[in-house]
Each structure stands twice: as structure tokens, then as C-alpha cells.
Design an enzyme around this catalytic site. Structure first.
Site, PDB file in Angstrom:
ATOM      1  N   ASN A   1      -8.601   3.622  -2.196  1.00  0.00           N
ATOM      2  CA  ASN A   1      -7.894   2.486  -1.623  1.00  0.00           C
ATOM      3  C   ASN A   1      -7.259   1.670  -2.744  1.00  0.00           C
ATOM      4  OD1 ASN A   1      -6.940   0.775   0.343  1.00  0.00           O
ATOM      5  ND2 ASN A   1      -8.922   0.027   1.016  1.00  0.00           N
TER       6      ASN A   1
ATOM      7  N   CYS B   1       0.823  -1.210   0.000  1.00  0.00           N
ATOM      8  CA  CYS B   1       0.000   0.000   0.000  1.00  0.00           C
ATOM      9  C   CYS B   1       0.853   1.254   0.000  1.00  0.00           C
ATOM     10  CB  CYS B   1      -0.947  -0.006   1.187  1.00  0.00           C
ATOM     11  SG  CYS B   1      -0.131  -0.089   2.804  1.00  0.00           S
TER      12      CYS B   1
ATOM     13  N   HIS C   1      -1.816   1.955   7.248  1.00  0.00           N
ATOM     14  CA  HIS C   1      -2.208   1.717   5.856  1.00  0.00           C
ATOM     15  C   HIS C   1      -2.042   3.009   5.070  1.00  0.00           C
ATOM     16  CE1 HIS C   1      -4.075  -0.236   2.518  1.00  0.00           C
ATOM     17  NE2 HIS C   1      -5.194   0.480   2.557  1.00  0.00           N
TER      18      HIS C   1
END
Length: 335
Positions: free
Chosen positions: A301, A110, A281
């Protein structure tokens, strides 16, 4: 003696930990929805999904050492901040780049995805739509030795410094032929409605760094993109400053603390209500707005389009909720 023993057993029973609810169970989803009303939880991941897999998707390594300068905007310009903003609408010529939802697959990459997505957006925005290219997540993930541990997590600041110092080549999604280096880890079926992709495994090993293009028709060095060395920075931990940065220069990369309830996000404005902390994240913030009187950040995302609101989510804005406003990194492209 019997009374004392009985009392001791009662005391011991109170000291025992309560039975934990599985974070992917229907019971846990019901608990989330019973506690709040700004967002709706539902099933994204199959209940039998390995917890090691979903925890491995959260791949930001947080550090107290800050190496980038902080760059803000003039306070007087706060009056120009609109109530709602969407970078896809503001820079319509770059909407396809800005609006792309990527898939990090079974890899804790990520940190790399949030970075290259914002970099790609800014190249398009600052070239007035003339350069519509995707910066390669594969190249950053595999070749930046100072960025962390590949699929096992990485650092935000180091990713942007690497862009300025070494450059990152072009390349898009798994299987794409446009650009130098496409992402090599095949998308997998994270989510229950996915019957197309293969089943996910636990987090994979980081692929080797290969500084050459997938096609012999392209040259790796010729495809390198760079950030300006004097313009890689942190954005102040301030709602208005983050808004002004996005308004002025485009989407930014951010990191936040993930709790177990986040995995079941379906719609609405996310606020943490249940579950344990999982890790950090990284994502991309591309706008903001207000929903049912609740201010939010609009976020992309990297868990493919089957998760959340077609790959996007909204999160509470203005109170540094779960750290979303205290870890913002950005930079300007070298064109």
C-alpha cells in the site's frame, strides 16, 4: 382512527434508516472482528480523522473503456507456479526497490504510486539489478494531463501509456535528494501512533507540473525513464495469469473496490465484511501465499509503514474479491 394512526406510526418507524456506526469508531472495529476470522481490525486512523481525508486517499477513477491490449502467458506454464512467492526474495538484488513503502500523504495519488512502484521494480529486475532507480510519483502525478485529476484521482491505463509515450523522470520520497523529482507533498500523521509527522488535512491541491529537476546538477530529460511502446498491457482476469506475469516480469499495478472496513486492517487476509463502498484504490501486487488455509495476494500500500502490516496487506486470492483481479496493468521497461 387511533388504531389506524398508531399502525401508521409503527410502519413509519420500521421505514426509518438505522443509526449508522462511524467507520472509524471502536464499535465498528468490534463489528468487523466479530464477523470474520481471516483478518484482524484495529485502530489505524484516529477516530476524529476527517472522513473526507480518508475517502480522498482512494483515488482510482474506474472506466468501462479498456484501451490496452490483453497479454497472457502459455497455459502449460501454470505447473511452474509455486505455492508462495515474494518478489523481494526472488530478485534479492532489487529487494530495496521492490520493498519500499511510499506515502501518498494527503493526496488521492494512489493511481500514480501503484504505477511508478511497479515501474521501478521492473527497471531493476529487467536490468538484472544494474539500474536501481525510483520512478517519480511527483512527475506522473503532476505532468500527465491525460491521467485524470491529480490528487483527486486518476486512471491506471493512462499512467502506463504515458510512461511509454512521454517518459517519467526519476525521483523518490518526500525530502530525498537522489533522483530528479522527489514527491513534494509532505507525509502527514494518518495514523494514531504517529507522533513524528504533522497532522493531516483534507486532500490537497495537485502541485503544478515542473519539468525540471530539484537539483541543477541533474537534467530532467536525461533522467526520463520509458516503457516499451509495444509492451504496455492489461493482464487477463485470471489468478494463474496474474501469478505467471509476476513470476516472469515482476510486480504489477492493480485496483480494487475499497469498503469502509479496509481502513481498519491490521493483519491477516483481508475480506470485505462490513461498511459501505468508498471508491477505487490502486496498489502494487508483489507476491502471494496461503495463511491458515486462505490463499492471498501480497500487496504494498502507499499509506506509509504505520498502516497495516508495516505498509503491506494480504487480500483474498482467486475469486476476484472486491475486483482485485480484474484491473491489472503492467508493462516492460525500455532499457
Amino acid at each position: 382512527m387511533k388504531i389506524i394512526l398508531c399502525l401508521a406510526l409503527v410502519a413509519a418507524s420500521y421505514a426509518l434508516p438505522s443509526v449508522e456506526v462511524h467507520p472509524l469508531s471502536d464499535e465498528f472495529i468490534d463489528i468487523i472482528n466479530s464477523k470474520q476470522s481471516t483478518w484482524t481490525a484495529g485502530r489505524n486512523f484516529h477516530v476524529n480523522t476527517s472522513l473526507d481525508h480518508i475517502r480522498g486517499l482512494v483515488g482510482v477513477i474506474k472506466t468501462s473503456v479498456k484501451t490496452l491490449p490483453v497479454r497472457g502467458h502459455e497455459v502449460g506454464s501454470r505447473e511452474t507456479i509455486p505455492e508462495t512467492f515474494d518478489a523481494r526474495e526472488q530478485w534479492a538484488d532489487c529487494a530495496a526497490i521492490i520493498g519500499e513503502i511510499r506515502d501518498q500523504a494527503a493526496c488521492g495519488s494512489c493511481w500514480a504510486f501503484g504505477a511508478v512502484e511497479a515501474m521501478s521494480d521492473r527497471i531493476c529486475i529487467h536490468s538484472n539489478g544494474e539500474k536501481k532507480i525510483s520512478v517519480s510519483a511527483q512527475d506522473l502525478l503532476t505532468c500527465c494531463a491525460t491521467c485524470g485529476y491529480g490528487c483527486n484521482g486518476g486512471y491506471l491505463e493512462s499512467s502506463w501509456k504515458y510512461w511509454a509515450e512521454s517518459g517519467i523522470t526519476t525521483g523518490g520520497l518526500y525530502g530525498e535528494t537522489e533522483g530528479c523529482k522527489a514527491y513534494s507533498i509532505e507525509p502527514c500523521a494518518h495514523h494514531v501512533d504517529d507522533s513524528v509527522r504533522p497532522a493531516c488535512t483534507d486532500i490537497v491541491r495537485t502541485p503544478a507540473c515542473v519539468q525540471q529537476c530539484d537539483s541543477d546538477e541533474l537534467n530532467y530529460k536525461d533522467e526520463l525513464t520509458f516503457g516499451r511502446k509495444d509492451s504496455i498491457y492489461r493482464v487477463p482476469d485470471d489468478e494463474a495469469q496474474i501469478q505467471l506475469e509476476i513470476l516472469t516480469n515482476g510486480p504489477v499495478e492493480a485496483a480494487f473496490d475499497v469498503y469502509e472496513d479496509f481502513f481498519s486492517y491490521k493483519s491477516g487476509v483481508y475480506q470485505k465484511v462490513a461498511g459501505k463502498a468508498v471508491g477505487g484504490h490502486a496498489i502494487k501486487i508483489l507476491g502471494w501465499g496461503v495463511e491458515n488455509d486462505t490463499p492471498y495476494w501480497l500487496v504494498a500500500n502507499s499509506w506509509n509503514t504505520d498502516w497495516g502490516e508495516k505498509g503491506y496487506f494480504k487480500i483474498l486470492r482467486g475469486s476476484d474479491h472486491v475486483g482485485i483481479e480484474s484491473e491489472i496493468v503492467a508493462g516492460l521497461p525500455q532499457l
